[in-house]
Design a protein around this motif. Structure first.
Motif, PDB file in Angstrom:
ATOM      1  N   PHE B 132      48.124  46.032  33.804  1.00  0.00           N
ATOM      2  CA  PHE B 132      47.000  46.455  32.990  1.00  0.00           C
ATOM      3  C   PHE B 132      45.925  45.370  32.945  1.00  0.00           C
ATOM      4  N   PHE B 133      46.332  44.148  32.625  1.00  0.00           N
ATOM      5  CA  PHE B 133      45.360  43.059  32.539  1.00  0.00           C
ATOM      6  C   PHE B 133      44.799  42.722  33.921  1.00  0.00           C
ATOM      7  N   TRP B 134      45.653  42.799  34.896  1.00  0.00           N
ATOM      8  CA  TRP B 134      45.242  42.553  36.289  1.00  0.00           C
ATOM      9  C   TRP B 134      44.065  43.460  36.652  1.00  0.00           C
ATOM     10  N   GLU B 135      44.191  44.728  36.236  1.00  0.00           N
ATOM     11  CA  GLU B 135      43.131  45.692  36.551  1.00  0.00           C
ATOM     12  C   GLU B 135      41.910  45.513  35.655  1.00  0.00           C
ATOM     13  N   ILE B 136      42.167  45.132  34.404  1.00  0.00           N
ATOM     14  CA  ILE B 136      41.058  44.899  33.461  1.00  0.00           C
ATOM     15  C   ILE B 136      40.064  43.912  34.054  1.00  0.00           C
ATOM     16  N   VAL B 137      40.615  42.899  34.700  1.00  0.00           N
ATOM     17  CA  VAL B 137      39.772  41.843  35.258  1.00  0.00           C
ATOM     18  C   VAL B 137      38.753  42.408  36.242  1.00  0.00           C
ATOM     19  N   LEU B 138      39.182  43.438  36.958  1.00  0.00           N
ATOM     20  CA  LEU B 138      38.300  44.002  37.977  1.00  0.00           C
ATOM     21  C   LEU B 138      36.997  44.533  37.397  1.00  0.00           C
ATOM     22  N   ILE B 139      37.094  45.150  36.226  1.00  0.00           N
ATOM     23  CA  ILE B 139      35.931  45.879  35.717  1.00  0.00           C
ATOM     24  C   ILE B 139      34.759  44.938  35.401  1.00  0.00           C
ATOM     25  N   PRO B 140      34.974  43.910  34.563  1.00  0.00           N
ATOM     26  CA  PRO B 140      33.819  43.028  34.316  1.00  0.00           C
ATOM     27  C   PRO B 140      33.339  42.317  35.583  1.00  0.00           C
ATOM     28  N   MET B 141      34.288  41.981  36.462  1.00  0.00           N
ATOM     29  CA  MET B 141      33.887  41.289  37.695  1.00  0.00           C
ATOM     30  C   MET B 141      33.024  42.219  38.543  1.00  0.00           C
ATOM     31  N   PHE B 142      33.403  43.470  38.545  1.00  0.00           N
ATOM     32  CA  PHE B 142      32.656  44.482  39.287  1.00  0.00           C
ATOM     33  C   PHE B 142      31.200  44.523  38.807  1.00  0.00           C
ATOM     34  N   GLY B 149      24.206  40.295  40.719  1.00  0.00           N
ATOM     35  CA  GLY B 149      24.438  39.615  41.983  1.00  0.00           C
ATOM     36  C   GLY B 149      23.188  39.493  42.826  1.00  0.00           C
ATOM     37  N   GLY B 150      23.376  39.016  44.066  1.00  0.00           N
ATOM     38  CA  GLY B 150      22.250  38.809  44.985  1.00  0.00           C
ATOM     39  C   GLY B 150      21.832  40.115  45.644  1.00  0.00           C
ATOM     40  N   GLN B 151      21.135  39.982  46.776  1.00  0.00           N
ATOM     41  CA  GLN B 151      20.527  41.164  47.394  1.00  0.00           C
ATOM     42  C   GLN B 151      21.552  42.153  47.921  1.00  0.00           C
ATOM     43  N   ASN B 152      22.624  41.637  48.429  1.00  0.00           N
ATOM     44  CA  ASN B 152      23.592  42.516  49.081  1.00  0.00           C
ATOM     45  C   ASN B 152      24.772  42.792  48.149  1.00  0.00           C
ATOM     46  N   ARG B 153      24.488  42.848  46.858  1.00  0.00           N
ATOM     47  CA  ARG B 153      25.559  42.851  45.866  1.00  0.00           C
ATOM     48  C   ARG B 153      26.407  44.125  45.899  1.00  0.00           C
ATOM     49  N   ILE B 154      25.799  45.258  46.242  1.00  0.00           N
ATOM     50  CA  ILE B 154      26.572  46.495  46.187  1.00  0.00           C
ATOM     51  C   ILE B 154      27.663  46.493  47.257  1.00  0.00           C
ATOM     52  N   TYR B 155      27.274  46.062  48.443  1.00  0.00           N
ATOM     53  CA  TYR B 155      28.270  45.970  49.512  1.00  0.00           C
ATOM     54  C   TYR B 155      29.413  45.048  49.075  1.00  0.00           C
ATOM     55  N   ALA B 156      29.035  43.897  48.533  1.00  0.00           N
ATOM     56  CA  ALA B 156      30.044  42.907  48.165  1.00  0.00           C
ATOM     57  C   ALA B 156      30.957  43.431  47.067  1.00  0.00           C
ATOM     58  N   THR B 157      30.368  44.096  46.099  1.00  0.00           N
ATOM     59  CA  THR B 157      31.177  44.500  44.952  1.00  0.00           C
ATOM     60  C   THR B 157      32.106  45.656  45.302  1.00  0.00           C
ATOM     61  N   VAL B 158      31.608  46.543  46.146  1.00  0.00           N
ATOM     62  CA  VAL B 158      32.473  47.649  46.568  1.00  0.00           C
ATOM     63  C   VAL B 158      33.622  47.132  47.423  1.00  0.00           C
TER      64      VAL B 158
END
Lengths: 655, 520
Positions: B132-142, B149-158
Motif C-alpha cells: 500500500f505504502f509502496w504504491e502511495i509513493v507513486l502518486i505524489p511522485m507522478f 517537471g521539465g519539457q519532456n515531463r509527460i513522457y518521463a512520468t508515464v
C-alpha cells in the motif's frame, strides 16, 4: 618491541588537522569569506601546529629507544568478526617518517609563506597543506591497513587539490585530475591486496599481520600463490602513489602545482608512501620472492627510463620530477632485493636532497619571474649565491659524490643489488647506469641554470634577485641535512675507519624492519664492497663533472653530438607515453562510454522499452490519451488502473 | 509512535487547506522538522541490543483477508527512517526557490504525501500494508514530475509510472499467493510478515523455475530491482531525474531508490533464502555490470543531471551485489551504502538544482570556473563528490569498502570487477567537477540575471594573455542552501570517521539476518 599507551601519536596527528580547520573553516568564517586570509595569518595557522607536532615527534622519538607508542581511541568499525580500530602507533619506522614529515613539512610551510606571499588563495593553500600533513601522518601512524589507506587516499586528494591549485587553467586542472585517476588505478590494486590479506589472515592490524607473517615464515605453512598475488596487488598500489612504471605518468604533470608542493608532496613524502608500505609489510614481501623480483626489475627499469627522460628536459622542474621518479625506482630496487632498510635510508636522504633541490628550483623560478625553462637561464650563480650554494650541495648529494648523503644510501642500494641473496646482476648494472645518468643530468641542470653564458632576457634580468631569508633558511637547513644525513648509515667498511661507527639507521630500524644478512663470503671478503664503493664514487665524480662541463654552453645533448637528435626528440617527448596511453586507453574508453550511453542505452535498452510501449499502445488506441500530455487524464488512468488491478486480485484471492 | 511518524505529513497535508499559499513552504519545512524530531526520538528510544521489531503496532485492517495495519522498526529499517527524516528538511532548504512555484500548495501536499509513503514503506510489517505504502509513493511522485517537471515531463512520468506499476502488480499477486499459502499451512489468511515468515515455501533445486518459492521470489524481486533500478530496468531513472524538479530528484535519489533495496533486504532475502541463493549469481552479475555500465554512461553525459542519475545506477549496483553476496560484511555494507548514497546523491542533486536556478542550464559545457565566484558551493560540491567517489574519511567509503571487502571473501573476480567502479567513478565525478568549477568559464552571459565579466585575475606570470578568459560572477549559496549542505557535510564526515555512531544501531539486526541466511 613493547607498545606503551601514549597520547602523543594522537596529538601529533591532530595538530595539522587543527591547522586545516583553522584555515579551511574558522578563519574564513571570521573573515566572512574565502580568499581574504592574510599570508601571515594563514601561514601561522598552519605552520605553528605543524612545528609543535615536530617537537612532539622529537619527544616521541626519544621514547622509541625502549618501547613504541600506541593509542586506540575508538573502534572505527565492527561487523561480525571484522574489527577495525582507529589505532595509531609510533614505532621506529613510523617515528622516523613522522620526523621527516613534520620536520621537512615545517620548513616547506615557512618557505611557502614567502614564495606565495602575493597569492590571493593563500588560505586555501595552507588549508590543503595542513590537510596533507594530517593525511600523511595518518598514513604512517595508522596501525591498521585501512587507516593506512585513509591516509593514502587523503594525500592523493590533497595532491589533486594542490596540483590544481591554480584551477582556472585547464592544463593544471587536468594535471590534478590525471593524478587522482591514475592513483585510483593503483588504489584498486591496493584494495585487492588488502582484501587478500584479510582473506588469509582475518585481520588488518599490523601487529597481528606481522606476527602472522613471522609464523608463516617459520612454518612455511602458507599459500605462496596468494601471498605472491597479494604482494603484486599491493605493489600495483605502490606504482600509482610512488610513480613507477606503468603508472608514473601523473607525477611529471603534477609539477604544475606550486613548487613548495612539489618539494613536500611530490618528492619528500607522499610519493614515498609505496616504499613505506612495502617496508611496513616486509615480512609479507619476504615470503614472495617472485613478487620481489618483479619489484626489483620494475624499480630498476623505472629508474633508468626516467633518468633518460630527465636528461632531455628543458624545464627545471621537469628534470627534478623525472629525477624523482628515477630515485623512487632506486628505492623499489632496494625493496626488490630485500634491502628494505636501505630503501628507507634512501627515502630519508632523498627527502633531504630532493626537497632541497625543489625548493632551490623554486627560489630560481621566483627570482626569474616564473621562468622555468633552463635554456633561458645560465650564469645565475653570480646573482643567486645562496640558492646556488645550497642547490650545489643537493646536487652533489643526489649524484652520489662521497660523502654527501646520497652517496651512502645509493651505494648501499647498489651493493645490496649485487651482494644480497635476493640480488640480481642486471638490476645492479641498470642501477650503476642510472647512477651515472643521475650525475650527468644533475650536472647539466646546475650548468644550464647557474653556470655558462647568461641567456636571460633583459626584462627578467632587471628583476633578478636573491630570495629573502625566509626562503633561504629552509634551503640551508636542508642543505645541512643533505650534506651530512648519510652519516646515519655509514657502511661497515667505512665505519671501521671512524672509530667503528655503526650503521645507526640499520640498528634503529632493526626491530621493525630487519636487515637481510649478507652472505658470509661478502662479510669475510669486503673487497667487493670496496670495489663497488670506489667505482661508484669515481663514476659519480666523473659524470657530474662531465655534466657540468659539457653543458656549460650547450643546452642539449644534440648540440654535443648531432647524431643524437632523433633520440633526444623521443626523450624530450617522454617516449610519447602520454600519447600512447591517450590512444590506447583513454580514447577507446571514451568511445566505449559514448557507445554505452548513446547506442546501447538509448537505442538498445530504451528502444526496446519504448518499442514494447508503442506495441501496447497500438493494441489499445484508446490508451493514447496517456501520451497526449494531459496530466489529469493520465492521473485518472492511473487511479482507475490501480483500482481495477486491486479489485481483480481481491476477487481472485477470495476464490 | 510509529503511526505518528508515518501520518504526521499526511495530516499536515490535509491541514494545508487552512494555510495560505504564501507560507506553504515554510509550513512544510516546519512539518519536516517536527517529523525529524519524532524520528530522532525514535532513534534514541530504540533498543540496539534487540533484533526484534520494536514499537510494534498491529491492528486488523481487512480481517477477512488477514490484512493488518502493522508497523514496527528494527535495526534495518531504523537507518532508512532516519535517512528519510534527515533528507526532508534538507531537501526543502536546498531547493528553496527564488519565486513560488505554480500551485504551490499542491506541490507541498505532494511532497508531504511522499514522506508518508516513504516512512510507511520502511515501517510496515504487513506485506499488504507495505505494498500500500509502496504504491502511495507513486502518486505524489507522478504529480511532482508530471506537473512541475521539465519539457519532456509527460513522457518521463508515464515511463516512470508504467515501469514501477508492472513490477508492483506482480508483487501484489505474490502477496495474495502468500496469503493463500498461509491459509493452507497456518489455517488462517494473513499478510503479517511475522506470520508469513513461518511458512515453508517449497524450493526444488532440481526444477527451480517452477518452485513456488522461486516464483514468489521473482515476483517480489522484479518489483524491487526496477525500483533500485538495476540494469536492464533502469532507463526510467535518467528520464525521471532529468525532468523532475530538484526536490523530486532529491527524494527520488536519496530515499525512493532505497525502497527497492530495502525490499530486497526486508522481503526477498529473509522470506526466500533458497531462491535468493539460486538467483544470486544472475543478480550479482547484473549488479556488477550495472556498476560499470552506469559509470560508462555517466562518463559520456553532457547533461549534469543525467550524469548524476547514471552515477546512481552505478552506486546502487554495489548494493545489489552486496545484498546477494551472502556475506555478513557485504550485507551490512549494503545497508550502509543505502544511507550513504542517499546523502551523497541528495547533495549532488541539490548542487545541480542550485546551478540550474542560477544559470538555467544543465549542460556541463556551459559552466566552468565557478569556484571563483561561488567558492562555498565549490567546497560543498567537492565534499559531495568525495563522498560519491568513496574517499576514506567520508561516509561513502564505509559502504563501498565493506561491500567490496565482503564480496571479495565470496568471489575475488566479482569483487575485482566491481572494484573497477572505483576508478571509473572518479573519472566521471572529477570530470563533472572540473567542467563546473574549474578551468575557463564557458558561462553564457544572459541579460536577465546579474552578470559581470572580467578578465582572469590570476596573476601568475606568463599566463592569461593571448586568449581572454572570463569569470562570471554569480551569487554563492544562500543561507538556507549553506545550512542544507552543512548538514549533509556533517553527516559525511561524522559517519566517515565514526561509522559506528550511526550504524552501530543496525548491528544486531544485521547479524541476525546474516545468521538466518547462513551467511559467512
Amino acid at each position: 618491541m613493547e607498545a606503551t599507551y601514549s597520547q602523543l601519536p594522537l596529538f601529533i596527528l591532530l595538530l595539522p588537522l587543527m591547522g586545516f580547520i583553522l584555515n579551511g573553516l574558522i578563519i574564513p568564517l571570521l573573515l566572512k569569506g574565502f580568499g581574504r586570509t592574510s599570508v601571515g595569518a594563514a601561514a601561522a595557522a598552519s605552520t605553528l601546529p605543524l612545528a609543535l607536532a615536530f617537537i612532539l615527534a622529537l619527544v616521541a622519538f626519544g621514547e622509541l629507544e625502549s618501547h613504541s607508542l600506541l593509542i586506540e581511541p575508538y573502534q572505527w568499525l565492527s561487523i561480525g568478526t571484522l574489527k577495525i580500530n582507529f589505532s595509531l602507533k609510533i614505532d621506529r619506522l613510523s617515528g622516523l617518517l613522522t620526523l621527516i614529515i613534520t620536520g621537512i613539512g615545517t620548513l616547506i610551510h615557512l618557505f611557502s609563506a614567502s614564495y606565495l606571499a602575493t597569492e590571493k588563495g593563500i588560505g586555501r593553500y595552507y588549508a590543503y597543506l595542513s590537510l596533507f600533513c594530517f593525511s600523511m601522518l595518518l598514513l604512517v601512524l595508522g596501525n591498521e591497513l585501512p587507516l593506512l589507506f585513509f591516509g593514502w587516499e587523503g594525500v592523493g586528494l590533497c595532491s589533486y587539490l594542490l596540483i590544481g591549485f591554480w584551477y582556472t587553467e585547464t592544463e593544471k586542472a587536468n594535471a590534478g585530475k590525471k593524478a587522482f585517476i591514475t592513483n585510483r588505478v593503483g588504489d584498486l590494486g591496493f584494495l585487492i591486496g588488502a582484501f587478500l590479506l584479510y582473506k588469509m589472515v582475518g585481520s588488518f592490524n599490523f601487529d597481528v599481520l606481522t606476527a602472522k607473517f613471522a609464523e608463516w615464515g617459520s612454518s612455511g605453512n602458507y599459500d605462496s600463490y596468494l601471498v605472491t598475488a597479494t604482494c603484486l596487488a599491493l605493489f600495483v598500489g605502490a606504482t600509482g602513489k610512488s610513480a613507477q612504471i606503468p603508472l608514473f605518468v601523473w607525477l611529471p604533470d603534477a609539477m604544475s602545482g606550486p613548487t613548495p608542493v612539489s618539494a613536500l608532496i611530490h618528492a619528500a613524502t607522499m610519493v614515498t608512501a609505496g616504499v613505506y608500505m612495502i617496508a611496513r609489510l616486509n615480512g609479507l614481501f619476504d615470503l614472495a620472492p617472485d613478487a620481489l623480483t618483479v619489484i626489483a626489475y620494475i624499480g630498476a627499469f623505472t629508474a633508468l627510463f626516467a633518468g633518460t627522460i630527465a636528461i632531455a628536459q628543458k624545464d627545471i622542474k621537469k628534470v627534478l620530477a623525472y629525477s624523482t621518479v628515477s630515485q623512487l625506482g632506486f628505492m623499489f630496487m632496494a625493496c626488490g632485493v630485500g634491502a628494505y632498510q636501505t630503501a628507507v635510508f634512501h627515502l630519508m636522504t632523498h627527502a633531504f636532497f630532493k626537497a632541497l633541490l625543489f625548493l632551490g628550483s623554486g627560489s630560481v623560478i621566483h627570482a626569474c619571474h616564473h621562468e622555468q625553462d633552463m635554456t633561458k637561464m645560465g650564469g645565475l650563480k653570480k646573482y643567486l649565491p645562496h640558492t646556488h650554494f645550497t642547490m650545489l650541495i643537493g646536487s652533489l648529494a643526489i649524484s652520489g659524490i662521497p660523502f654527501f648523503s646520497g652517496f651512502f644510501s645509493k651505494d648501499e642500494i647498489l651493493y645490496s643489488a649485487i651482494a644480497l641473496p635476493g640480488g640480481h646482476a642486471p638490476v645492479f648494472i641498470i642501477g650503476v647506469l642510472t647512477a651515472a645518468l643521475t650525475a650527468i643530468y644533475t650536472g647539466r641542470m646546475m650548468s644550464l641554470t647557474f653556470y655558462g653564458k647568461e641567456r636571460l632576457d633583459h626584462h627578467t634580468k632587471e628583476h633578478l634577485h636573491e630570495s629573502p631569508g625566509l626562503m633561504l633558511l629552509p634551503l640551508y637547513v636542508l642543505a645541512g641535512l643533505a650534506a651530512i644525513g648519510g652519516f646515519f648509515g655509514v657502511p661497515h667498511l667505512l665505519g671501521n675507519f671512524l672509530h667503528h661507527m655503526p650503521h645507526h639507521l640499520s640498528q634503529w630500524l632493526g626491530p621493525v624492519v630487519p636487515a637481510r644478512e649478507l652472505p658470509l663470503m661478502a662479510i669475510k671478503l669486503p673487497i667487493h664492497e670496496a670495489v663497488v664503493m670506489a667505482g661508484s664514487s669515481v663514476l659519480a665524480i666523473v659524470c657530474f663533472t662531465l655534466g657540468v662541463v659539457l653543458f656549460k654552453n650547450k643546452q642539449t645533448v644534440t648540440q654535443l653530438m648531432s647524431g643524437f637528435a632523433p633520440l633526444e626528440k623521443i626523450l624530450a617527448n617522454k617516449y610519447y607515453i602520454d600519447e600512447i596511453y591517450e590512444a590506447a586507453i583513454l580514447k577507446p574508453l571514451a568511445s566505449f562510454a559514448k557507445i554505452c550511453s548513446d547506442v546501447v542505452d538509448r537505442l538498445g535498452i530504451d528502444g526496446a522499452v519504448n518499442g514494447v510501449g508503442n506495441g501496447a499502445r497500438r493494441v489499445g488506441q484508446r490508451l493514447k490519451a496517456i501520451q497526449d500530455g494531459d496530466v489529469q487524464t493520465a492521473a485518472l488512468w492511473m487511479v482507475v488502473g490501480t483500482a481495477l488491478a486491486v479489485a481483480g486480485i481481491l476477487i481472485l484471492a477470495r476464490i | 509512535m510509529l503511526s505518528l511518524i508515518v501520518f504526521l505529513p499526511t495530516i499536515a497535508a490535509l491541514l494545508l487547506f487552512f494555510i495560505p499559499s504564501s507560507v506553504a513552504r515554510k509550513y512544510a519545512f516546519g512539518v519536516s522538522i517536527a517529523s525529524f524530531l519524532l524520528a530522532l526520538n525514535l532513534w534514541f528510544s530504540f533498543d540496539t541490543t534487540s533484533a526484534a521489531m520494536q514499537f510494534s503496532e498491529v491492528i486488523p485492517w481487512i480481517p477477512t483477508l488477514g490484512i493488518h495495519y502493522a508497523l514496527g522498526v528494527d535495526g534495518i529499517a531504523l537507518p532508512l527512517v532516519a535517512l528519510a527524516a534527515f533528507i526532508a528538511p534538507i531537501a526543502w532548504l536546498g531547493t528553496w526557490p527564488q519565486e513560488a512555484v505554480q500551485k504551490e500548495k499542491f506541490f507541498v501536499a505532494c511532497a508531504l504525501l511522499l514522506q508518508t509513503g516513504m516512512y510507511g514503506t520502511f515501517l510496515a510489517t504487513d506485506l499488504f500494508l507495505f505494498y500500500f505504502f509502496w504504491e502511495i509513493v507513486l502518486i505524489p511522485m507522478f504529480f511532482l514530475i508530471g506537473i512541475w517537471g521539465g519539457q519532456n515531463r509527460i513522457y518521463a512520468t508515464v515511463k516512470f509510472f508504467i515501469y514501477t506499476m508492472i513490477g508492483s502488480l506482480l508483487m501484489l499477486v505474490a502477496i495474495f499467493w502468500l496469503a493463500g499459502m498461509a491459509k493452507e499451512q497456518l489455517g488462517t489468511t494473513t499478510t503479517l510478515m511475522s506470520d508469513l515468515a513461518k511458512l515453508s515455501l517449497p524450493f526444488n533445486a532440481a526444477n527451480p523455475w517452477m518452485s513456488p518459492q522461486a516464483l514468489l521470489f521473482m515476483a517480489f524481486t522484479l518489483a524491487f530491482v526496477i525500483k533500485v533500478p538495476m540494469i536492464p530496468f533502469h532507463t526510467w531513472l535518467p528520464d525521471a531525474h532529468v525532468q523532475a524538479p530538484t526536490l523530486g530528484s532529491v527524494f527520488l535519489a536519496a530515499v525512493l531508490l532505497k525502497m527497492g533495496t530495502y525490499g530486497i533486504i526486508r522481503i526477498s532475502l529473509p522470506f526466500f533464502p533458497e531462491a535468493s541463493l539460486w538467483a544470486a549469481p544472475v543478480l550479482q552479475a547484473l549488479g556488477c555490470v550495472g556498476i560499470l555500465y552506469g559509470a560508462f554512461c555517466a562518463m559520456a553525459q553532457d547533461d549534469f543531471k543525467k550524469l548524476v542519475a547514471y552515477s546512481s545506477v552505478s552506486h546502487m549496483g554495489y548494493i545489489v551485489v552486496g545484498l546477494f553476496s551472502f556475506n555478513t560484511i557485504a550485507i551490512s555494507g549494503s545497508l550502509y551504502q543505502m544511507v550513504n548514497h542517499g546523502i551523497a546523491s541528495a547533495g549532488l542533486f541539490i548542487v545541480v538544482g542550485m546551478l540550474y536556478e542560477r544559470l538555467h542550464t544543465r549542460d556541463l559545457n556551459k559552466f566552468g570556473q565557478l569556484a571563483k565566484s561561488t567558492p562555498m558551493m565549490a567546497v560543498a560540491f567537492m565534499i559531495m563528490t568525495l563522498s560519491s567517489v568513496a574517499l576514506p574519511g567520508t561516509n561513502g567509503f564505509v559502504g563501498e569498502f565493506t561491500i567490496l571487502l565482503g564480496t571479495f571473501q565470496q568471489s575475488i573476480v566479482l569483487a575485482g570487477l566491481c572494484g573497477l567502479g572505483v576508478i571509473f567513478g572518479a573519472v566521471y565525478s572529477l570530470k563533472a567537477y572540473q567542467k563546473v568549477m574549474l578551468g575557463p568559464s564557458n558561462v553564457e552571459v544572459h541579460g536577465h540575471w546579474h552578470a559581470h565579466a572580467h578578465s582572469d585575475a590570476h596573476d601568475d606570470h606568463g599566463h592569461g594573455h593571448g586568449e581572454e578568459t572570463f569569470a562570471v560572477v554569480t551569487h554563492d549559496m544562500t543561507a538556507k542552501e549553506i545550512l542544507a549542505m552543512s548538514l549533509l557535510t556533517v553527516f559525511v564526515f561524522v559517519v566517515g570517521f565514526f561509522p559506528e555512531t550511526f550504524f552501530g544501531a543496525s548491528k544486531v539486526s544485521l547479524e541476525a539476518l546474516a545468521t538466518a541466511l547462513g551467511a559467512k
